[in-house]
Write a protein that holds these residues in place. Sequence first.
Motif, PDB file in Angstrom:
ATOM      1  N   SER A   1       2.116  12.364   1.322  1.00 38.39           N
ATOM      2  CA  SER A   1       3.428  12.337   1.975  1.00 38.39           C
ATOM      3  C   SER A   1       3.919  10.899   2.163  1.00 38.39           C
ATOM      4  N   ALA A   2       3.010   9.973   2.425  1.00 41.65           N
ATOM      5  CA  ALA A   2       3.403   8.564   2.558  1.00 41.65           C
ATOM      6  C   ALA A   2       3.900   8.008   1.224  1.00 41.65           C
ATOM      7  N   ILE A   3       3.242   8.387   0.134  1.00 35.54           N
ATOM      8  CA  ILE A   3       3.691   7.940  -1.191  1.00 35.54           C
ATOM      9  C   ILE A   3       5.089   8.474  -1.477  1.00 35.54           C
TER      10      ILE A   3
ATOM     11  N   THR B   1       5.714  -0.101  -1.874  1.00 36.44           N
ATOM     12  CA  THR B   1       5.184   1.260  -1.723  1.00 36.44           C
ATOM     13  C   THR B   1       3.669   1.241  -1.575  1.00 36.44           C
TER      14      THR B   1
ATOM     15  N   SER C   1       2.583  -0.469   1.667  1.00 37.64           N
ATOM     16  CA  SER C   1       2.990   0.335   2.822  1.00 37.64           C
ATOM     17  C   SER C   1       2.065   1.537   3.001  1.00 37.64           C
ATOM     18  N   VAL C   2       1.725   2.193   1.898  1.00 39.93           N
ATOM     19  CA  VAL C   2       0.807   3.342   1.974  1.00 39.93           C
ATOM     20  C   VAL C   2      -0.573   2.877   2.432  1.00 39.93           C
TER      21      VAL C   2
ATOM     22  N   GLY D   1      -0.412   2.298   5.987  1.00 42.07           N
ATOM     23  CA  GLY D   1      -0.419   3.582   6.682  1.00 42.07           C
ATOM     24  C   GLY D   1      -1.824   4.147   6.814  1.00 42.07           C
TER      25      GLY D   1
ATOM     26  N   ARG E   1       7.657   6.787   1.410  1.00 46.01           N
ATOM     27  CA  ARG E   1       7.838   5.340   1.260  1.00 46.01           C
ATOM     28  C   ARG E   1       8.272   4.992  -0.161  1.00 46.01           C
TER      29      ARG E   1
ATOM     30  N   ILE F   1      -1.692  10.675   2.690  1.00 50.28           N
ATOM     31  CA  ILE F   1      -1.429   9.707   1.619  1.00 50.28           C
ATOM     32  C   ILE F   1      -0.335  10.211   0.691  1.00 50.28           C
TER      33      ILE F   1
ATOM     34  N   THR G   1       1.584   6.879  11.919  1.00 52.94           N
ATOM     35  CA  THR G   1       0.311   6.708  11.211  1.00 52.94           C
ATOM     36  C   THR G   1      -0.866   6.764  12.180  1.00 52.94           C
TER      37      THR G   1
ATOM     38  N   SER H   1       3.421  -0.757   8.533  1.00 51.83           N
ATOM     39  CA  SER H   1       3.008   0.647   8.603  1.00 51.83           C
ATOM     40  C   SER H   1       1.936   0.902   9.646  1.00 51.83           C
TER      41      SER H   1
ATOM     42  N   GLY I   1       9.006   7.433   7.158  1.00 50.83           N
ATOM     43  CA  GLY I   1       8.925   6.740   5.876  1.00 50.83           C
ATOM     44  C   GLY I   1      10.286   6.434   5.290  1.00 50.83           C
TER      45      GLY I   1
END
Length: 194
Positions: free
Chosen positions: A142-144, A60, A63-64, A67, A147, A140, A126, A30, A115
């Motif tokens: 949107s990444a959750i 997940t 990865s977050v 990011g 991903r 955060i 990112t 990420s 993602g």
Amino acid sequence: MIRALYDWTLRWAASPRAPVALGAVSFVESSVFPVPADVLFLPMCLARPDRAMRYALIATVTSVLGGVFGWAIGHWAFHALALPLLDFYGKTAAFEALKARTGTWAILTMLVTSGLSHIPPMKVVTILSGVVAFDLKLFILSAIVARGGRFYLLAFLLQRYGVKIAAFIETRLHWIALGVLAVLGLLFVLIEVL
């Protein structure tokens, strides 16, 4: 080279340390690493379908966090760290083109598409988000969603359909990603027009 990477992936997928490797690859993918976490995630889920949701959680979360690390690089250390990385991967021009089209909706769209499908590459988005000081809480969240949605959907499908779905995904991943990108692009256009 591809055969060596394939063999390495299978060895790690069967290793007791596979979850740690998955977390590490998901984190660095990420922000700085060009290899997607899927190279470990998919074989791990196929080898142990009973642990697929656990693997989705690991992928997940890390990865977050990766990011957020990429966001921090873009926000506080772009010239010292990110620009040399972008030059190394040959992504400076792509980064500048993306930066020229930034705005809340553009960043959100890029976060979701990268993602879900790695288009554009997650690390570029990112870092870009940090450079333009995109709201960290929204980043955060949107990444959750993106991903987590990707990893949990893959885990569910691999648990339920196993090898059949893996073959389907492998042969049609780019088409699936392009379909999702087209739908998101259409939604973006509709939002801008309305």
